[in-house]
Design an enzyme around this catalytic site. Structure first.
Site, PDB file in Angstrom:
ATOM      1  N   GLN A  91     -46.402  -4.797  -6.668  1.00  0.00           N
ATOM      2  CA  GLN A  91     -47.668  -4.174  -6.317  1.00  0.00           C
ATOM      3  C   GLN A  91     -47.538  -2.658  -6.361  1.00  0.00           C
ATOM      4  O   GLN A  91     -46.769  -2.083  -5.590  1.00  0.00           O
ATOM      5  CB  GLN A  91     -48.042  -4.640  -4.906  1.00  0.00           C
ATOM      6  CG  GLN A  91     -49.345  -4.100  -4.407  1.00  0.00           C
ATOM      7  CD  GLN A  91     -49.410  -4.135  -2.889  1.00  0.00           C
ATOM      8  OE1 GLN A  91     -48.403  -4.061  -2.207  1.00  0.00           O
ATOM      9  NE2 GLN A  91     -50.603  -4.260  -2.356  1.00  0.00           N
ATOM     10  N   SER A 133     -49.290   1.916  -2.966  1.00  0.00           N
ATOM     11  CA  SER A 133     -48.995   3.101  -2.149  1.00  0.00           C
ATOM     12  C   SER A 133     -48.417   4.232  -2.983  1.00  0.00           C
ATOM     13  O   SER A 133     -47.720   3.996  -3.967  1.00  0.00           O
ATOM     14  CB  SER A 133     -47.978   2.758  -1.064  1.00  0.00           C
ATOM     15  OG  SER A 133     -48.527   1.868  -0.147  1.00  0.00           O
ATOM     16  N   SER A 141     -41.690  -3.225  -3.417  1.00  0.00           N
ATOM     17  CA  SER A 141     -40.632  -4.231  -3.417  1.00  0.00           C
ATOM     18  C   SER A 141     -40.700  -5.008  -4.718  1.00  0.00           C
ATOM     19  O   SER A 141     -41.764  -5.111  -5.337  1.00  0.00           O
ATOM     20  CB  SER A 141     -40.717  -5.151  -2.200  1.00  0.00           C
ATOM     21  OG  SER A 141     -42.022  -5.330  -1.796  1.00  0.00           O
ATOM     22  N   GLU A 154     -53.219 -10.627   1.810  1.00  0.00           N
ATOM     23  CA  GLU A 154     -51.950 -10.293   2.448  1.00  0.00           C
ATOM     24  C   GLU A 154     -52.021 -10.650   3.932  1.00  0.00           C
ATOM     25  O   GLU A 154     -51.103 -11.220   4.501  1.00  0.00           O
ATOM     26  CB  GLU A 154     -51.664  -8.796   2.284  1.00  0.00           C
ATOM     27  CG  GLU A 154     -50.335  -8.364   2.892  1.00  0.00           C
ATOM     28  CD  GLU A 154     -50.057  -6.867   2.715  1.00  0.00           C
ATOM     29  OE1 GLU A 154     -51.021  -6.099   2.641  1.00  0.00           O
ATOM     30  OE2 GLU A 154     -48.884  -6.507   2.653  1.00  0.00           O
ATOM     31  N   GLU A 163     -51.156   2.348  14.185  1.00  0.00           N
ATOM     32  CA  GLU A 163     -52.250   3.234  14.568  1.00  0.00           C
ATOM     33  C   GLU A 163     -53.532   2.899  13.803  1.00  0.00           C
ATOM     34  O   GLU A 163     -54.629   2.878  14.370  1.00  0.00           O
ATOM     35  CB  GLU A 163     -51.843   4.699  14.323  1.00  0.00           C
ATOM     36  CG  GLU A 163     -50.772   5.211  15.281  1.00  0.00           C
ATOM     37  CD  GLU A 163     -49.379   4.607  15.068  1.00  0.00           C
ATOM     38  OE1 GLU A 163     -49.118   4.072  13.970  1.00  0.00           O
ATOM     39  OE2 GLU A 163     -48.558   4.655  15.993  1.00  0.00           O
TER      40      GLU A 163
END
Lengths: 361, 394
Positions: free
Chosen positions: B112, B115, B148, B231, B364
């Site tokens: 994936q 990010s 990953s 997910e 958060e």
């Protein structure tokens, strides 16, 4: 653990919840409860009559052939969730659960049926702080009568019959009119304590006290967690509602991230408590061999969550939360007293140390 | 609707035609996919039979009983849990037929590429650029991180910015990227544990044909929501026995090593044991809700609970071990293929679990999500909603 616990609510249980919530909305609004505690007689006989007799809920734990409704701890737990939400001043946990469980352990079907009908209220004369398996005070049995004084008995002020452990190992039924019941000023205004004194009171032997008291206090501890769940849920819901409405600095106070995070954390605690409380109620209902662990986990988890929820509710309400007029103090007082009732969280963790073999040094 | 009896009949047929004992593993998995028994809730022809998802367990049990090989789902988790549902939801017929079968059999591993160094919690601010060459291929440049399986992957799901002149959520497009393209450079990203379970991926002039675009141009954010929601479903679906998580190793150590016990550690252990059991019951309750078709918002909270518990429990375990707690089993830089939070020793567990409150949504951000979507509290003030991506502060 033999089978997977059922942690959900059935449709019937949800219908029961809705009916109890309706009844409490009519009988136990916050302003009414506060007015009632100021009279010194907080218990609400009309609400009890409607709930116990009218809806027949005092007999949920009693089999039909012994005069009850033949339901289980799962349904009683749902009733208690709603009573907790309303901090209802009703002796349901003490009479319909704890005293009833003690009688189920004895052969006293006439008394059992009376409690199940809701027409009479029972109280186990053991101090509210005692955990299952813990030491409790007894009275003297002498010359066919009971002598002595017991303290810290919850809801004794409205009990018709007291279930009294004596020094001969027996559990005796004593008519409340034969005892001197003196209310004690109590932290929890809606589940007050009383001393009960016996001066040669006639008692009827019901059976052995030890197993009956143990069974009663275990069920009390397990189902108290459902009451604490209801209490925690009300304080969270009410605080969220208030913080959406309350404005400071030209915006709703609930929009400040510091408060959002605290409320989200609290929500998570309540979600976890629901699973733990449901697990305890299901274990008690099915007679699972996991009851002791399920009850100890639920009670060790519930007490700090309920107290945290009530304390957060007070703080986040600001000044209004500190007033006698606002009901949040009733919840705080109940939550803090519940943290001691039927054993502290620490006492239940200590029990777990043995039960799951994580022993002390 | 295909019922349990029908699925069992088809499973028996598959087993008869391809006896696991004498069939090559890959041949068996391909045959299983073609028989519609891979993921029964997928459509016919794509590895499923349009059956209820809950009936997969019936097929799995019958196959396991006959010793049939499985597709090693832990090794291909990103493909199964994230790429596949998104391709199913947004792919063209051709894309579904091309990618889903080798994805499921494990012949092609997926990773994936979401990010970026500059786009973590604020994923929609991502800056990897995809520019279309006059009606032809897309040319992609940028850098991704925390990937990953990138070093073993054949394909990647990729989101990239295709229009910098509109607000950030609207200018993103979703692609299927060939990881063997020479413009892809995968570098191991060494973590505090000493090993490199993740990668940095540098993307330089990688060409992606338009046929590997998933969903419409500019719709990438919406498509990515399918990936991210799946997910969370995957995280919520687990079933743990008592002491099945991080509390297990420390409880065992406590029982086996009475000389390590102290009163302070005992109090803390019991408190965490109770909290771990409550969290386990909450996950079980969530699972029962999903099975009963009444999904609740509790899933949003489970990751929060497990992140905190994993960290506190593993921290306690390091202390419990005393002198051994001062040691670490091995700092050698390694490239594990599977992530196992409970694997290795207490020190590893302590360090690895620090990531649990960051990966897959920081604690958060998740608290904001619970506060806003579950409790209905006001959203955070947004200054970026109507600003073109190119004008955002960075």
């Amino acid at each position: 653990m033999s089978t997977q616990p059922d942690l959900l609510y059935s449709e019937e249980e949800e219908a029961l919840r809705a009916a109890v919530r309706d009844l409490l909305a009519d009988h136990c609004d916050a302003a009414g409860v506060i007015a009632r505690v100021e009279t010194g007689a907080p218990h609400d006989p009309a609400a009890w009559k409607a709930l116990a007799e009218g809806m027949g809920l005092a007999g949920l734990l009693v089999p039909e052939d012994r005069g009850g409704q033949g339901a289980t701890h799962r349904e009683a737990a749902v009733v208690l969730e709603e009573l907790g939400r309303a901090v209802a001043p009703l002796p349901y946990l003490t009479s319909a659960v704890v005293a009833t469980e003690a009688l189920l352990a004895c052969a006293a079907d006439d008394l059992l049926a009376e409690l199940a009908s809701g027409r009479r209220i029972g109280a186990l004369a053991v101090a509210l702080n005692v955990p299952a398996g813990g030491a409790y005070k007894v009275v003297r049995f002498e010359g066919g009568a009971l002598h002595g004084e017991l303290t810290g008995v919850a809801d004794a002020a409205v009990a018709d019959v007291l279930l009294v452990p004596a020094d001969d190992g027996g559990l005796y039924a004593v008519d409340a009119s034969a005892a001197t019941v003196t209310p004690q000023p109590s932290l929890d205004l809606t589940r007050p304590l009383a001393t009960v004194a016996f001066d040669g009171a006639p008692g009827r032997l019901l059976g052995d006290a030890e197993p009956a008291v143990r069974r009663a206090l275990r069920a009390g501890a397990g189902l108290l967690s459902s009451e604490q769940l209801g209490l925690a849920e009300w304080t969270l819901t009410e605080t969220v509602r208030y913080l959406k409405e309350r404005k400071q600095f030209n915006r709703p106070v609930g929009g400040f991230q510091a408060l959002k995070h605290r409320l989200a954390q609290l929500w998570l605690e309540v979600v976890n408590l629901r699973a733990a409380a449901r697990n305890a109620a299901d274990a008690l209902a099915t007679g699972s061999d996991d009851i002791d662990v399920a009850v100890a986990v639920a009670q060790a988890f519930a007490a700090p969550v309920a107290v945290h929820a009530a304390e957060e509710a007070l703080q986040l309400h600001g000044g209004i939360g500190m007033t006698w007029e606002h009901p949040v103090h009733l919840y705080l007082k109940r939550a803090k007293a519940d943290a001691i009732a039927y054993g502290t969280a620490g006492a239940h963790r200590e029990a777990l140390a043995e039960l799951v073999d994580l022993r002390a040094p | 609707m295909t019922d349990a009896a029908e699925l069992r009949r088809r499973t028996a047929e598959l087993l008869a035609a391809h006896p696991p004992a004498t069939t090559d593993r890959l041949d068996f998995l391909r045959a299983r996919f073609d028989a519609g028994l891979a993921w029964v809730h997928y459509p016919e022809g794509l590895g499923g039979l349009g059956a209820p998802r809950s009936l997969q367990a019936v097929v799995d049990a019958d196959l396991a009983a006959e010793g049939a090989p499985d597709n090693d789902p832990r090794r291909i988790g990103i493909g199964l849990g994230m790429a596949a549902p998104t391709i199913l939801a947004y792919g063209t017929e051709e894309q579904k037929r091309r990618y889903l079968r080798p994805l499921w059999t494990g012949e092609e591993v997926w990773c994936q590429l979401f990010s970026e160094p500059g786009a973590g919690s604020d994923l929609a601010a991502l800056g990897t650029r995809a520019v279309r060459e006059d009606g032809g291929d897309w040319v992609v440049n940028g850098q991704k991180v925390w990937t990953s399986s990138a070093h073993v992957a054949r394909w990647a799901i990729l989101i990239a910015r295709t229009d910098p002149d509109v607000p950030k959520h609207r200018g993103i497009t979703y692609f299927l990227c060939d990881m063997t393209d020479p413009g892809i450079e995968v570098r191991p990203l060494r973590q505090i544990t000493g090993e490199a379970e993740f990668n940095e991926v540098f993307i330089t002039d990688v060409r992606i044909p338009d046929s590997r675009r998933l969903g419409d141009v500019g719709d990438g954010w919406k498509v990515a929501q399918t990936t991210l929601n799946n997910e969370r479903v995957a995280i919520g679906g687990m079933r743990l026995p008592r002491e099945g998580g991080m509390i297990g190793p420390v409880a065992r150590t406590w029982r086996e090593r009475p000389e390590l016990r102290t009163h302070d550690l005992h109090q803390r252990l019991l408190k965490l044991w109770v909290e771990a059991e409550a969290a386990r019951l909450t996950a079980e309750r969530l699972r029962q809700q999903l099975v009963a078709g009444q999904p609740g918002p509790e899933g949003a909270g489970m990751k929060l609970a497990f992140a905190r518990l994993n960290q506190e429990i593993s921290g306690l375990e390091v202390e419990l071990r005393g002198e051994e707690g001062l040691l670490y089993d091995d700092w050698t830089m390694r490239r594990p293929e599977l992530v196992d939070f409970v694997g290795r020793d207490a020190g590893y567990r302590y360090l690895r679990s620090k990531g649990n409150s960051i990966e897959g949504g920081t604690t958060e951000v998740l608290l904001n999500i619970v506060a806003e979507r579950v409790l209905g509290l006001p959203p955070e003030p947004r200054t970026d909603k109507d600003v073109a991506w190119k004008d955002l502060a960075r």
